[in-house]
Design a protein around this motif. Structure first.
Motif, mmCIF file in Angstrom:
data_model
loop_
_atom_site.group_PDB
_atom_site.id
_atom_site.type_symbol
_atom_site.label_atom_id
_atom_site.label_comp_id
_atom_site.label_asym_id
_atom_site.label_seq_id
_atom_site.Cartn_x
_atom_site.Cartn_y
_atom_site.Cartn_z
ATOM 1 N N ASP A 1 -5.946 0.617 3.270
ATOM 2 C CA ASP A 1 -4.582 0.112 4.031
ATOM 3 C C ASP A 1 -4.681 -0.547 5.208
ATOM 4 N N ASP B 1 0.959 4.875 1.978
ATOM 5 C CA ASP B 1 0.448 5.853 2.938
ATOM 6 C C ASP B 1 0.205 7.275 2.566
ATOM 7 N N SER C 1 0.768 -1.089 -0.183
ATOM 8 C CA SER C 1 -0.005 -0.009 -0.046
ATOM 9 C C SER C 1 0.818 1.357 -0.131
#
Length: 362
Positions: free
Chosen positions: A197, A125, A123
């Protein structure tokens, strides 16, 4: 002496088999430098060990690429206990440890190829940093986060601890605590809602407020270049209730038992914490305050103390006095004779690499 924070020295991890765990952390997180390996008794942690000393074995393992280490901790006088419930994101305490990774894609592929318990996919951020989550054999969760700040540039892809994900009940109180006492005064992001996420994490489908903190000023102190900068991500569940991760358990039981900062100026910390309403709950300094080596972890010695954050998460402060560099020739580093606000020369810190262990046998 002034107050100094060198950085996150280590995260304590309670495990059932110390050498089995170290072998895993050595292989996958390059924790190959034993700053100490010591068996003995935890005599000062009585508020958290059933009001009696407990026999233990502890290894402080470091990664010379940079970042904090792990204090791998095993009870010897009792069987360490797991939580009586399934720990979920937003439960109160250290939920996960952030680990520095030079190449997240490379680490992800390696871990998948070796059939580790990888949670979800890579993922990105809110800072644009790539990351993914993985579990160790004991169910502890680590977040591998993209990073380009290193103490030693070597072939290793993965460094040490970059910070933690903390479950909290009141983010505003926690932000004040970590800003005022540990200088996490900068908000990198502050968001509310449900997060894709988080979806692969236990309880990650809930709604949260999440705040990522860091420090605006570079860390100072003897090992500040090795430990580097760090972050703390506060996560508050906004739907449903939260459990304390160490509810009805002892410090040293299975999981992440504490977050430890390497510091200077313990007397200043003592007064600041007390004034902030978070007085030391454990203090290794003798009652008369005499300057002396008050704890001994095999070859290393110094001061240590514990303070609780607003939710009771244990924060350890360690002010090292003596550290072995070349034990064979009796070469120890006496930090009491040095200015604790200044970083040690790189060559001196790199002497710790002489303690490197090539392989750990479970």
């Amino acid at each position: 002496m002034q107050k100094v924070i060198s950085g996150i020295q280590q995260v304590g991890i309670g495990i059932p088999d110390i050498y089995e765990a170290w072998a895993w952390y050595h292989k996958y997180f390059n924790m190959d430098i034993p700053a100490f390996d010591d068996a003995g008794w935890a005599e000062l942690m009585l508020p958290y060990t059933g009001n009696k000393p407990q026999e233990r074995h502890a290894i402080l393992a470091l990664n010379m690429k940079g970042g904090g280490g792990f204090e791998i901790w095993q009870y010897k006088s009792r069987t360490p206990q797991n939580a009586s419930f399934d720990i979920k994101l937003g439960d109160l305490g250290i939920f996960a440890v952030k680990i520095k990774a030079e190449n997240v894609e490379k680490a992800f592929k390696q871990f998948k190829d070796e059939n580790l318990d990888v949670l979800g996919e890579i993922s990105i951020d809110q800072r644009g940093k790539k990351f993914f989550f993985v579990k160790d054999p004991y169910g502890n969760i680590f977040q591998l986060v993209e990073n380009n700040q290193w103490f030693t540039k070597n072939h290793a892809n993965i460094g040490g601890a970059d910070g933690v994900i903390l479950g909290v009940s009141d983010i505003e109180k926690s932000m004040e605590f970590y800003a005022n006492l540990f200088d996490y005064d900068t908000v990198l992001y502050d968001s509310n809602g449900k997060f894709d996420d988080f979806s692969a994490l236990p309880g990650g489908e809930e709604s949260f407020r999440r705040v990522l903190l860091t420090h605006s000023e570079p860390r100072k102190g003897p090992f500040s270049k090795l430990f580097g900068s760090s972050t703390i991500e506060l996560v508050q569940r906004t739907s449903g209730s939260s459990n304390k991760i160490y509810k009805d358990r002892m410090w040293g039981d299975l999981g992440f038992i504490h977050l430890c900062f390497d510091v200077g100026g313990m007397n200043i910390f003592r007064e600041e914490c007390k004034a902030a309403g978070h007085a030391f709950t454990v203090d290794s300094r003798r009652p008369n305050g005499v300057e002396e080596e008050v704890f001994d972890m095999g070859e290393a010695s110094g001061d240590f103390a514990y303070v609780e954050d607003p939710d009771g998460t244990l924060i350890e402060l360690v002010e090292a006095h003596r550290i072995p560099l070349l034990k064979k020739i009796g070469w120890y580093l006496n930090l009491n004779k040095r200015d604790r606000s200044k970083a040690l020369p790189n060559w001196m810190v790199r002497m710790l690499a002489l303690k490197r262990v090539k392989e750990v046998k479970p």
